[in-house]
Design a protein around this motif. Structure first.
Motif, PDB file in Angstrom:
ATOM      1  N   ASN A   1       0.830  -1.211   0.159  1.00 19.00           N
ATOM      2  CA  ASN A   1      -0.461   0.399  -0.363  1.00 19.00           C
ATOM      3  C   ASN A   1       0.944   1.531  -0.239  1.00 19.00           C
ATOM      4  O   ASN A   1       0.510   2.423  -0.870  1.00 19.00           O
ATOM      5  N   ASP A   2       1.795   1.483   1.045  1.00 12.20           N
ATOM      6  CA  ASP A   2       2.869   2.255   0.216  1.00 12.20           C
ATOM      7  C   ASP A   2       3.148   2.754  -0.636  1.00 12.20           C
ATOM      8  O   ASP A   2       3.823   3.642  -1.409  1.00 12.20           O
TER       9      ASP A   2
ATOM     10  N   LEU B   1      -4.608  -1.690   6.807  1.00 10.05           N
ATOM     11  CA  LEU B   1      -4.623  -1.753   5.646  1.00 10.05           C
ATOM     12  C   LEU B   1      -5.348   0.000   4.831  1.00 10.05           C
ATOM     13  O   LEU B   1      -5.811   0.522   5.291  1.00 10.05           O
ATOM     14  N   GLY B   2      -4.297  -0.123   3.629  1.00 13.90           N
ATOM     15  CA  GLY B   2      -4.965   0.735   2.337  1.00 13.90           C
ATOM     16  C   GLY B   2      -3.835   2.215   3.294  1.00 13.90           C
ATOM     17  O   GLY B   2      -3.539   2.352   4.051  1.00 13.90           O
ATOM     18  N   ARG B   3      -4.009   2.913   2.210  1.00 13.25           N
ATOM     19  CA  ARG B   3      -3.090   4.534   2.639  1.00 13.25           C
ATOM     20  C   ARG B   3      -4.106   5.658   2.051  1.00 13.25           C
ATOM     21  O   ARG B   3      -4.951   5.140   1.257  1.00 13.25           O
TER      22      ARG B   3
ATOM     23  N   VAL C   1      -6.164   1.004  -1.480  1.00  9.25           N
ATOM     24  CA  VAL C   1      -6.041  -0.395  -0.931  1.00  9.25           C
ATOM     25  C   VAL C   1      -5.654  -1.617  -2.032  1.00  9.25           C
ATOM     26  O   VAL C   1      -6.274  -1.059  -3.751  1.00  9.25           O
ATOM     27  N   GLY C   2      -4.628  -2.028  -2.151  1.00  3.01           N
ATOM     28  CA  GLY C   2      -3.905  -2.729  -2.883  1.00  3.01           C
ATOM     29  C   GLY C   2      -5.444  -3.991  -2.795  1.00  3.01           C
ATOM     30  O   GLY C   2      -5.609  -4.543  -1.740  1.00  3.01           O
ATOM     31  N   GLY C   3      -5.621  -4.615  -4.392  1.00  2.00           N
ATOM     32  CA  GLY C   3      -6.195  -5.843  -3.941  1.00  2.00           C
ATOM     33  C   GLY C   3      -7.928  -5.349  -4.257  1.00  2.00           C
ATOM     34  O   GLY C   3      -8.430  -5.092  -4.974  1.00  2.00           O
TER      35      GLY C   3
ATOM     36  N   VAL D   1     -11.105  10.390  -3.748  1.00  2.00           N
ATOM     37  CA  VAL D   1     -11.334   9.586  -4.186  1.00  2.00           C
ATOM     38  C   VAL D   1     -10.293   8.307  -3.873  1.00  2.00           C
ATOM     39  O   VAL D   1      -9.596   7.922  -3.054  1.00  2.00           O
ATOM     40  N   LEU D   2     -10.785   6.729  -4.010  1.00  2.00           N
ATOM     41  CA  LEU D   2     -10.419   5.338  -4.034  1.00  2.00           C
ATOM     42  C   LEU D   2     -10.040   4.914  -4.762  1.00  2.00           C
ATOM     43  O   LEU D   2     -10.732   4.542  -5.773  1.00  2.00           O
ATOM     44  N   VAL D   3      -9.043   4.749  -4.995  1.00  2.00           N
ATOM     45  CA  VAL D   3      -8.020   4.117  -5.539  1.00  2.00           C
ATOM     46  C   VAL D   3      -7.892   2.010  -4.929  1.00  2.00           C
ATOM     47  O   VAL D   3      -7.194   2.486  -4.147  1.00  2.00           O
ATOM     48  N   THR D   4      -8.751   1.358  -5.913  1.00  2.00           N
ATOM     49  CA  THR D   4      -8.480   0.006  -5.555  1.00  2.00           C
ATOM     50  C   THR D   4      -9.356  -0.838  -6.223  1.00  2.00           C
ATOM     51  O   THR D   4     -10.144  -0.885  -7.059  1.00  2.00           O
TER      52      THR D   4
END
Length: 371
Positions: A112-113, A243-245, A287-289, A305-308
């Motif tokens: 996530n980083d 989890l997530g950043r 958030v990965g995945g 915005v959320l990128v996932t």
């Protein structure tokens, strides 16, 4: 000299400690044995038949992957099924498979980083807290002329962190007494004679994640046959991993421009977008995945915005009505872990003069085609 399997995994778990994984996650050794020399390591996102063939061609007898090859309990192991063929090929070629999943996502300097960094998201914090390091107070008594050696050893092993300050300790001079009993081999003094020695009491903070490493470093550097030390649990909490950043962008950009950044940095041909492309993006979350369920966390943290990946229809509808935009680059965007994990392991192995080679898989395991 080739590294042993356990040595390679020790390096991997320095990057992604197992104890920070989410409860129930399928991580660790899933197939094969680590009780052997590792001639080569292949770092992969997924393990399929093409990846196994790649490992064979490269002479790699260990695959370090992000996604588990055994996620649900197996009711049988038939070699005439697609996954059964993969297991059979791994076993016949003596290739072990080790999984680093949510522990790689959660850890500092992990998945996530990496995602946040390439997108220019700054001053990040977790979207959801998963693991908080408990703190301990370590007290050890050291003869005066060995004080600096022991102090350096425990601080360099990970003790002494308070916030962004490292090497924090308190040192008090005093006298220690002891009487070596029959059969002892004291560093100072003689058997059967009461000794009084100038010592320094070292006090410092030790996070749970570094506790064993710090204690071992202390014992190894300390001259005494029996080391006098105390370890106290504390109510204070250390760093929190999650989890997530989420964080701010250096400069606001339109959602349309940010979409192009995601496509470029994640190396994906297309994304799905929820929201107005003209909207200004000041704060972003990743958030990965499959992280669609974290849209409320992102909204609560003030993200625009959320990128996932893997966002479903109804989640997209709910997020749109709530006022947060979403960019879905797909689950395979996590492929960025391959060169980064490979570089980490290469650096560790070469630093200790091992001949074991590490390769980032070149196999594209994206199951979707974009037309």
């Amino acid at each position: 000299m080739f590294a042993k399997g356990q040595t390679v995994i020790q390096y991997m778990e320095q990057l992604a400690p197992k104890h920070v994984a989410m409860e129930g996650d399928k991580i660790g050794l899933q197939l094969g044995s680590l009780q052997k020399e590792i001639t080569g390591v292949l770092v992969a996102l997924d393990v399929n038949e093409d990846v196994v063939e790649e490992a064979i061609s490269l002479g790699a007898n260990l695959i370090v992957a992000h996604h588990a090859i055994i996620y649900r309990p197996l009711s049988n192991l038939q070699s005439d099924t697609p996954m059964g063929k993969v297991y059979e090929k791994l076993i016949k070629n003596d290739i072990a498979v080790y999984i680093s999943h949510t522990n790689l996502d959660v850890t500092e300097g992990g998945m996530n980083d990496w995602m946040a960094e390439v997108l220019g998201i700054q001053n990040v914090i977790p979207l959801e807290d998963i693991h908080t390091d408990n703190l301990y107070k370590l007290v050890v008594f050291v003869p005066k002329d060995h004080h600096q050696r022991v102090l350096d050893a425990i601080l360099n092993a990970g003790a002494g962190w308070i916030g962004n300050y490292s090497h924090c300790s308190f040192n008090i001079e005093g006298y220690g007494t002891f009487l070596p009993q029959e059969g002892t081999q004291p560093f100072i003094g003689k058997e059967g004679k009461l000794e009084k020695v100038e010592e320094i009491r070292i006090e410092t903070i030790v996070p749970q994640s570094s506790r064993n490493k710090v204690i071992q470093a202390m014992l190894k550097s300390h001259p005494y046959e029996e080391v006098a030390y105390d370890l106290y649990g504390m109510d204070l909490k250390g760093r929190t991993l999650g989890l997530g950043r989420v964080g701010k962008l250096q400069e606001p950009v339109s959602l349309d421009a940010f979409v192009q950044r995601v496509k470029e940095k994640f190396d994906v041909p297309a994304v799905r977008v929820v929201g107005d492309l003209n909207r200004q993006i000041k704060k972003a979350a990743v958030v990965g995945g499959s992280g669609g369920r974290y849209w409320k966390h992102a909204l609560f943290r003030g993200a625009d915005v959320l990128v996932t990946g893997d966002v479903d229809y109804h989640t997209a509808q709910d997020a749109l009505m709530a006022g947060i935009t979403i960019i879905d680059p797909g689950h395979n965007a996590e492929k960025m872990m391959k060169p980064r994990v490979a570089a980490w392991l290469t650096d560790k192995l070469q630093g200790d003069k091992y001949e074991t080679k590490v390769h980032a898989s070149s196999i594209d395991t994206e199951p979707f085609a974009f037309l």
